[in-house]
Design an enzyme around this catalytic site. Structure first.
Site, PDB file in Angstrom:
ATOM      1  N   PRO A  56       0.818  -1.217   0.000  1.00  0.00           N
ATOM      2  CG  PRO A  56       0.008  -1.022   2.171  1.00  0.00           C
ATOM      3  CD  PRO A  56       0.696  -1.969   1.246  1.00  0.00           C
ATOM      4  CG  ASP A  57       1.947   3.116   2.635  1.00  0.00           C
ATOM      5  OD1 ASP A  57       1.283   4.083   2.223  1.00  0.00           O
ATOM      6  OD2 ASP A  57       1.616   2.393   3.597  1.00  0.00           O
ATOM      7  CG  ASP A 101      60.015   0.713 -22.448  1.00  0.00           C
ATOM      8  OD1 ASP A 101      60.177   0.029 -23.461  1.00  0.00           O
ATOM      9  OD2 ASP A 101      59.489   1.848 -22.451  1.00  0.00           O
ATOM     10  CE  LYS A 152      62.879   1.964 -28.068  1.00  0.00           C
ATOM     11  NZ  LYS A 152      62.056   3.084 -28.540  1.00  0.00           N
ATOM     12  CB  THR A 164      56.240  11.702 -15.484  1.00  0.00           C
ATOM     13  OG1 THR A 164      57.470  12.020 -16.137  1.00  0.00           O
ATOM     14  CG2 THR A 164      55.776  12.913 -14.696  1.00  0.00           C
TER      15      THR A 164
END
Length: 400
Positions: free
Chosen positions: A46-47, A196, A218, A279
């Site tokens: 009902p609610d 790397d 490298k 970085t």
């Protein structure tokens, strides 16, 4: 309560009628989760809460605006009762008689189904049952989900994706603790890791034995695998349906050729994601106690390689210069800066192997640093920081 006599299952409720009896907090949460799963949800109450009312108004939920009556379960595959009243017992009894699974809010002993605590991490669905204890299940769910998100638990597919993809992951300055959560998670899913020289190699020990590792590191002035071949490796493995992580030092877009690799993947029709990294230009300076900007000392900074024309850079100690890959040309670079207008007494520092146990900081001025670096036997990897902020370093205060 134990899980004895129970069988964990995942239900496909999409398009199927599910009845929710009640309109309060628990009923709302379950009803909305069922709607998201695609169920045809019918709420009997009902609610209803404001959230449920909104879903009802949009047509996502059917609402029977009254108390529960026997017969409301007709055609249902599942029922959730959560009125916190004797009505729940009536619903459970009707469900038992009709052989409909019943979730009984607050009363797991008399339920015939338990709703686990659920989390979605990418395509992995985590569902944890706490033996009827909802708070316990939620805490366990959160712990498992956090471990999956951080990469602490394996996320690898044991069969390949129909379509592979490439992730360009910044590994930070070398300390594995500085790899981002997203990066670690992708690494835990990887079939191939292309790494790397300056990436955190210690993380490779966490990979499964069958993960392919391609070292394309490298050295200064020595690139054994040229960039176009690295690009080809990424594209080739991804087109085999593999998850490829390109693990780099620092950030992929700070002198890391990440942009070139992204373009190569896109041109080949390979999905690619970029995961930023910490970085070394900023982090290694910070490890030496040097902020690249500081109120009243430096208002900006430039990041360059020592191979560039440094004469065009700002000629004031209030603008910090950070040079990468510059150990071999340090004397020439310092001379060029002085010749272009930098005062010879400008503070300068070279930081080797930042964030490692063997980190070393050598300080001086543009005039004296090259000799000090030679005397110390400075080698790469290292960065050079030039500007007044170097005076903030503990190494500057401790210099003889």
């Amino acid at each position: 309560m134990t899980s004895a006599g129970s069988l964990p299952l995942t239900l496909r409720v999409a398009g199927r009628r599910v009845v929710v009896v009640g309109g309060g907090h628990v009923a709302t949460r379950r009803a909305l989760a069922l709607v998201e799963a695609g169920a045809r949800v019918v709420v009997v109450s009902p609610d209803v809460s404001d959230s449920l009312a909104s879903s009802i108004g949009r047509g996502d939920v059917e609402w029977i605006d009254r108390g529960y009556l026997s017969g409301d379960l007709a055609g249902a595959w599942l029922v959730q009762t959560a009125t916190d009243s004797p009505v729940d017992d009536v619903v459970a009894a009707d469900a038992e008689a009709a052989q409909i699974w019943c979730l009984k809010g607050g009363d797991p002993e008399r339920a015939t189904a338990w709703a686990p605590a659920v989390a979605q991490v990418d395509d992995v669905l985590v569902a944890v049952s706490g033996g009827g204890d909802a708070r316990r299940a939620t805490a366990l769910r959160d712990g498992v989900a956090a471990a999956l998100q951080s990469g602490e638990l394996p996320m690898r597919h044991r069969t390949h994706h129909p379509d592979g993809f490439v992730a360009l992951v910044g590994g930070g300055p070398g300390d594995p603790g500085l790899l981002t959560t997203r990066g670690r998670r992708l690494l835990a899913e990887a079939d191939v890791v292309v790494i790397d020289r300056l990436a955190p190699h210690s993380l490779l020990a966490e990979l499964d034995d069958d993960v392919e590792v391609v070292d394309v590191g490298k050295m200064p002035d020595h690139h054994p695998i040229p960039q176009h071949e690295i690009n080809a490796i990424l594209v080739d493995r991804a087109k085999q349906g593999k998850i490829v992580v390109r693990l780099k030092g620092g950030d992929p877009y700070v002198f890391g050729r990440g942009g070139e690799e992204l373009i190569a993947c896109r041109d080949a029709g390979v999905p690619v994601e970029v995961v930023p990294g910490v970085t070394s230009a900023v982090s290694v300076a910070a490890a030496a106690g040097i902020p690249v900007t500081h109120r009243g000392v430096a208002r900006g900074f430039s990041v360059v390689t020592a191979h560039e024309d440094v004469g065009d850079l700002p000629h004031t100690g209030a603008h910090t210069l950070v040079m990468l890959m510059g150990v071999k040309r340090l004397a020439e670079t310092c001379a060029e800066l002085v010749a272009s207008g930098h005062p010879p007494e400008t503070p300068a520092a070279i930081i080797e192997r930042g964030f490692s146990p063997t980190q070393r900081v050598t300080v001086g001025t543009l005039e004296t640093l090259p000799g000090a670096a030679v005397a110390a036997g400075a080698t790469s990897p290292a960065i050079t920081v030039i500007g007044d902020v170097v005076r903030l370093s503990p190494a500057w205060a401790a210099r003889s």
